[in-house]
Design a protein around this motif. Structure first.
Motif, PDB file in Angstrom:
ATOM      1  N   VAL A 133       0.836  -1.206   0.000  1.00 44.02           N
ATOM      2  CA  VAL A 133       0.000   0.000   0.000  1.00 44.02           C
ATOM      3  C   VAL A 133       0.866   1.249   0.000  1.00 44.02           C
ATOM      4  O   VAL A 133       0.673   2.167  -0.815  1.00 44.02           O
ATOM      5  CB  VAL A 133      -0.953  -0.008   1.211  1.00 44.02           C
ATOM      6  CG1 VAL A 133      -1.618   1.361   1.376  1.00 44.02           C
ATOM      7  CG2 VAL A 133      -2.018  -1.087   1.040  1.00 44.02           C
ATOM      8  N   TRP A 134       1.833   1.302   0.898  1.00 42.51           N
ATOM      9  CA  TRP A 134       2.620   2.527   1.026  1.00 42.51           C
ATOM     10  C   TRP A 134       3.640   2.687  -0.101  1.00 42.51           C
ATOM     11  O   TRP A 134       3.934   3.809  -0.524  1.00 42.51           O
ATOM     12  CB  TRP A 134       3.308   2.553   2.396  1.00 42.51           C
ATOM     13  CG  TRP A 134       2.293   2.862   3.451  1.00 42.51           C
ATOM     14  CD1 TRP A 134       1.555   1.978   4.176  1.00 42.51           C
ATOM     15  CD2 TRP A 134       1.855   4.154   3.839  1.00 42.51           C
ATOM     16  NE1 TRP A 134       0.685   2.634   5.002  1.00 42.51           N
ATOM     17  CE2 TRP A 134       0.852   3.987   4.828  1.00 42.51           C
ATOM     18  CE3 TRP A 134       2.208   5.452   3.476  1.00 42.51           C
ATOM     19  CZ2 TRP A 134       0.198   5.054   5.428  1.00 42.51           C
ATOM     20  CZ3 TRP A 134       1.569   6.523   4.077  1.00 42.51           C
ATOM     21  CH2 TRP A 134       0.574   6.321   5.036  1.00 42.51           C
ATOM     22  N   TRP A 135       4.145   1.585  -0.610  1.00 44.29           N
ATOM     23  CA  TRP A 135       5.030   1.668  -1.773  1.00 44.29           C
ATOM     24  C   TRP A 135       4.275   2.221  -2.982  1.00 44.29           C
ATOM     25  O   TRP A 135       4.779   3.092  -3.696  1.00 44.29           O
ATOM     26  CB  TRP A 135       5.601   0.296  -2.095  1.00 44.29           C
ATOM     27  CG  TRP A 135       6.395   0.271  -3.379  1.00 44.29           C
ATOM     28  CD1 TRP A 135       5.925  -0.024  -4.624  1.00 44.29           C
ATOM     29  CD2 TRP A 135       7.775   0.608  -3.542  1.00 44.29           C
ATOM     30  NE1 TRP A 135       6.927   0.085  -5.565  1.00 44.29           N
ATOM     31  CE2 TRP A 135       8.081   0.469  -4.917  1.00 44.29           C
ATOM     32  CE3 TRP A 135       8.788   0.982  -2.659  1.00 44.29           C
ATOM     33  CZ2 TRP A 135       9.357   0.710  -5.414  1.00 44.29           C
ATOM     34  CZ3 TRP A 135      10.057   1.221  -3.167  1.00 44.29           C
ATOM     35  CH2 TRP A 135      10.320   1.085  -4.528  1.00 44.29           C
ATOM     36  N   GLN A 136       3.077   1.712  -3.205  1.00 47.25           N
ATOM     37  CA  GLN A 136       2.296   2.175  -4.342  1.00 47.25           C
ATOM     38  C   GLN A 136       1.877   3.632  -4.178  1.00 47.25           C
ATOM     39  O   GLN A 136       1.841   4.399  -5.157  1.00 47.25           O
ATOM     40  CB  GLN A 136       1.051   1.293  -4.520  1.00 47.25           C
ATOM     41  CG  GLN A 136       1.341  -0.140  -4.901  1.00 47.25           C
ATOM     42  CD  GLN A 136       1.867  -0.255  -6.319  1.00 47.25           C
ATOM     43  OE1 GLN A 136       2.031   0.723  -7.033  1.00 47.25           O
ATOM     44  NE2 GLN A 136       2.158  -1.471  -6.742  1.00 47.25           N
ATOM     45  N   PHE A 137       1.566   4.028  -2.955  1.00 48.62           N
ATOM     46  CA  PHE A 137       1.171   5.418  -2.714  1.00 48.62           C
ATOM     47  C   PHE A 137       2.322   6.375  -3.039  1.00 48.62           C
ATOM     48  O   PHE A 137       2.144   7.372  -3.754  1.00 48.62           O
ATOM     49  CB  PHE A 137       0.743   5.585  -1.254  1.00 48.62           C
ATOM     50  CG  PHE A 137       0.349   6.989  -0.898  1.00 48.62           C
ATOM     51  CD1 PHE A 137      -0.870   7.513  -1.293  1.00 48.62           C
ATOM     52  CD2 PHE A 137       1.216   7.799  -0.169  1.00 48.62           C
ATOM     53  CE1 PHE A 137      -1.222   8.814  -0.972  1.00 48.62           C
ATOM     54  CE2 PHE A 137       0.874   9.097   0.159  1.00 48.62           C
ATOM     55  CZ  PHE A 137      -0.357   9.607  -0.242  1.00 48.62           C
ATOM     56  N   ILE A 138       3.512   6.062  -2.535  1.00 46.37           N
ATOM     57  CA  ILE A 138       4.658   6.945  -2.752  1.00 46.37           C
ATOM     58  C   ILE A 138       5.126   6.905  -4.204  1.00 46.37           C
ATOM     59  O   ILE A 138       5.368   7.948  -4.832  1.00 46.37           O
ATOM     60  CB  ILE A 138       5.803   6.559  -1.796  1.00 46.37           C
ATOM     61  CG1 ILE A 138       5.375   6.810  -0.341  1.00 46.37           C
ATOM     62  CG2 ILE A 138       7.072   7.342  -2.122  1.00 46.37           C
ATOM     63  CD1 ILE A 138       6.349   6.282   0.688  1.00 46.37           C
ATOM     64  N   SER A 139       5.243   5.701  -4.763  1.00 40.16           N
ATOM     65  CA  SER A 139       5.708   5.601  -6.151  1.00 40.16           C
ATOM     66  C   SER A 139       4.682   6.184  -7.116  1.00 40.16           C
ATOM     67  O   SER A 139       5.046   6.773  -8.145  1.00 40.16           O
ATOM     68  CB  SER A 139       6.002   4.147  -6.516  1.00 40.16           C
ATOM     69  OG  SER A 139       4.823   3.359  -6.507  1.00 40.16           O
ATOM     70  N   GLY A 140       3.390   6.042  -6.788  1.00 46.48           N
ATOM     71  CA  GLY A 140       2.355   6.642  -7.638  1.00 46.48           C
ATOM     72  C   GLY A 140       2.454   8.150  -7.673  1.00 46.48           C
ATOM     73  O   GLY A 140       2.271   8.783  -8.724  1.00 46.48           O
TER      74      GLY A 140
END
Length: 524
Positions: free
Chosen positions: A48-55
């Motif tokens: 969740v947090w990887w996708q949020f930041i990378s997004g």
């Protein structure tokens, strides 16, 4: 079209930023949920947090390039398409509930989300494109075309949020809380494991978009008519969407089940999963090839007219090439489950390299035919390499020849000839005739195919029991699935070949599956 071109150019960026984290989260969740359920949720938290930041980074970078760089290049006309697709990447974790359902093997819930997303995209994009085109036409500084682009992007974005909302509701209905899924409680060790596993997966995932770009560059130079062929190719590929259903419906869900059984050292169950994955892949593919080859060209020419003849002629060969995918999918899921992502990636890279090399070799000789041969041979080599590596590095499994190949191929030939005979009743394809043939190739032909496979000994008693259980889990499609089961049961019980070719591994696999089920407990 421009939207597809922008998607192809940006595919490399999305894969690079995604870094295989979603698949890594499913794998580690499935591996840990029995022995350490609380720990397993932390891998989804990292997703969740990887996708949020990378997004957020992706959106910012693409927006900056679209504003400052692209307008000065030959890609200027794609700037708004790039921005629209970048917006869809944020916040990036909208598929988290689908991944959770896959991890706990609640494939019925994941399928609901898949169906909901498809329907939402169709409805939302249609409505918003119409509304935004009118809005853009009313504003001289926007224009109708740009309004349509914004409508397409907004429609896809809204569809993802609606599906996310449905996923949240289904998740809560199962009794789970949101904090274990979204609270950032992961540590450095989890981040390192996820990034290491995901990066090794990304090597293979990046090969596909980079390979397509290399193929396009190569074919434009080797094949003068490639532009025209590409349009026909894309049109014909719309008829092979059935293989996407196979990939998402069966093989995406195979990896967590394999992970659980392999990690817990239930080897008979793991081998049985692989045997069934091979069997059902062939079962579905034989039907798809028979149906598409028999009626696809008649439908396309009947509906679109003689100008679509070139695309119609490609449907059969592309259906056959699509049928070569399931052997590769099955072994790649096993390699992922066994913790060998880099081996899987090298197999995929090898296919891309082989395909590009075969294109360079065959296209100058056979032009259009060379492209088809290159794709087919490269896929076959990918499957062969995957099977040999998985067998040597992980485990070997048994393939039941009669149920896997003989019965499906025999039934497919019967269905193909029946559909061709039905099509020959009307020598001149018309829209009505083409549509009726396509409808006949769907459920009615599937019923006949199921009956024929049963008469040919393709369903033993255990297989019938599994099919009956699967029909009960089909939700809104349960009446159709139940009727299909009854047709197959009738054929099996009427066949002199019934139980002549049983799956001998099933008994041991059922014992291990029962033991595994008893060990499961409430996650959080």
């Amino acid at each position: 079209d421009f939207w597809a071109w922008a998607a192809r150019w940006l595919a490399v960026v999305w894969v690079a930023f995604d870094l295989g984290i979603g698949l890594a989260a499913v794998r580690y969740f499935a591996a840990l949920q029995l022995n350490n359920p609380r720990e397993s949720f932390r891998y989804l938290q990292f997703y969740v947090w990887w996708q949020f930041i990378s997004g957020a980074i992706q959106l910012g970078v693409i927006a900056l390039l679209a504003a400052q760089v692209f307008p000065q290049t030959a890609l200027a006309h794609l700037s708004f398409y790039f921005v629209a697709q970048a917006v869809i990447q944020f916040p990036g974790f909208l598929q988290v509930f689908g991944l959770f359902f896959r991890s706990i093997q609640r494939f019925d819930q994941e399928q609901r989300l898949t169906l909901a997303l498809a329907l939402a995209e169709m409805i939302c994009t249609t409505l918003l494109i119409v509304l935004m085109r009118r809005w853009g036409a009313a504003r001289g500084d926007i224009g109708e075309t740009l309004g349509g682009i914004l409508g397409l992007g907004l429609g896809l974005y809204l569809a993802r949020w609606l599906t996310f909302g449905l996923g949240a509701w289904l998740y809560r209905r199962l009794g789970y809380g949101f904090r274990p899924l979204f609270l950032p409680a992961f540590d450095r060790w989890i981040a390192q494991r996820m990034l290491s596993f995901g990066a090794r997966l990304a090597v293979g995932d990046l090969a596909a978009p980079l390979g397509y770009l290399a193929e396009g560059w190569l074919l434009l130079r080797l094949f003068p008519g490639y532009g025209e062929l590409q349009s026909a190719w894309l049109l014909a590929l719309t008829f092979t969407v059935a293989y996407n259903v196979l990939g998402k419906g069966l093989y995406n869900g195979l990896m967590p089940a394999l992970t659980e059984s392999y990690i817990q050292e239930y080897r008979s169950l793991t081998r049985y999963y692989m045997s069934q994955a091979v069997r059902y892949g062939m079962w579905f593919s034989a039907f798809a090839v028979a149906g598409l080859s028999a009626v696809g060209d008649r439908f396309m020419v009947g509906v679109l007219g003689p100008d679509a003849a070139r695309a119609a002629a490609l449907i059969g060969p592309l259906a056959f090439i699509g049928a070569l995918q399931w052997p590769a999918w099955s072994v790649e899921r096993l390699l992922e489950a066994a913790g060998r992502p880099l081996t899987r990636s090298w197999v995929q890279v090898g296919e891309v390299v082989a395909r590009v090399g075969l294109l360079a070799l065959f296209v100058p000789l056979w032009q259009e035919g060379g492209i088809l041969v290159a794709y087919a041979v490269a896929l076959a080599l990918r499957s062969l390499a995957g099977w040999l590596l998985a067998g040597r590095l992980v485990l070997w499994w048994r393939v039941y020849i009669w149920q896997t190949f003989v019965a499906p191929v025999g039934a497919g030939l019967l269905v193909y000839n029946l559909l061709c005979g039905l099509g020959d009743l009307s020598p001149q394809p018309t829209p009505l005739v083409g549509t009726l043939l396509l409808l006949a190739a769907l459920y009615p032909a599937l019923l006949l195919y199921g009956l024929f496979t049963a008469l040919l000994g393709g369903w033993d008693t255990g297989g019938l029991a599994e099919l009956k259980q699967a029909a009960r889990l089909c939700g809104a499609m349960r009446p159709l699935a139940g009727f299909f089961y009854r047709v197959v049961e009738l054929g099996a019980l009427s066949s002199p070949l019934h139980n002549r070719f049983p799956l001998l591994l099933r008994e041991l696999a059922e014992e291990e599956a029962s033991a595994l089920t008893l060990r499961r407990k409430r996650l959080v």
